[in-house]
Scaffold this motif. Structure first.
Motif, PDB file in Angstrom:
ATOM      1  N   CYS A  91     -24.611  -9.544  13.664  1.00 19.32           N
ATOM      2  CA  CYS A  91     -24.294  -9.678  12.243  1.00 19.32           C
ATOM      3  C   CYS A  91     -22.860  -9.217  11.991  1.00 19.32           C
ATOM      4  N   PRO A  92     -22.084 -10.004  11.227  1.00 15.15           N
ATOM      5  CA  PRO A  92     -20.726  -9.575  10.900  1.00 15.15           C
ATOM      6  C   PRO A  92     -20.759  -8.430   9.897  1.00 15.15           C
TER       7      PRO A  92
ATOM      8  N   ASN B   5     -30.695 -13.478  14.095  1.00  8.37           N
ATOM      9  CA  ASN B   5     -30.544 -12.330  13.200  1.00  8.37           C
ATOM     10  C   ASN B   5     -30.375 -12.842  11.779  1.00  8.37           C
ATOM     11  N   VAL B   6     -31.049 -12.227  10.842  1.00  7.89           N
ATOM     12  CA  VAL B   6     -30.855 -12.545   9.431  1.00  7.89           C
ATOM     13  C   VAL B   6     -30.067 -11.390   8.838  1.00  7.89           C
TER      14      VAL B   6
ATOM     15  N   LEU C 129     -27.357 -14.637   5.825  1.00  7.23           N
ATOM     16  CA  LEU C 129     -26.648 -15.367   6.865  1.00  7.23           C
ATOM     17  C   LEU C 129     -27.493 -15.285   8.123  1.00  7.23           C
ATOM     18  N   THR C 130     -27.906 -16.444   8.639  1.00  3.80           N
ATOM     19  CA  THR C 130     -28.705 -16.469   9.864  1.00  3.80           C
ATOM     20  C   THR C 130     -27.797 -16.837  11.018  1.00  3.80           C
TER      21      THR C 130
END
Length: 94
Positions: A81-82, A59-60, A75-76
């Protein structure tokens, strides 16, 4: 940093350890020849690492830069994802 690490590792009584190990040693100061008796310093448990993730499954996540809110940071991650970009005081990005 690399030069510093190279220099200190030349010394006999210098170890790079995790925070968990430091805290355990502080709770129970132990001589080096008995250190293996502390649970955090034993080799019985090896944590299982995450399963490999391919870039196709990653996930990017575009998140606001915690230092400069006008910028975005990519963030990859192979995880979800946070909510926010992980940062000091918020390492999980919650």
């Amino acid at each position: 940093l690399e030069d510093f690490l190279d220099e200190i590792l030349l010394r006999d009584e210098v170890y790079l350890v995790s925070q968990k190990k430091v805290l355990e040693w502080m709770r129970t100061p132990t001589r080096l020849n008995r250190l293996y008796r502390l649970p955090a310093f034993g080799c019985d448990e090896l944590p299982e690492g995450p399963k490999p993730c391919t870039s196709a499954k990653a996930n990017v996540c575009l998140r606001t830069d915690p230092v400069n809110p006008t910028k975005k940071i990519a963030l990859t991650t192979c995880n979800k994802c946070p909510m926010t970009y992980p940062w000091l005081g918020n390492p999980l990005g919650q």
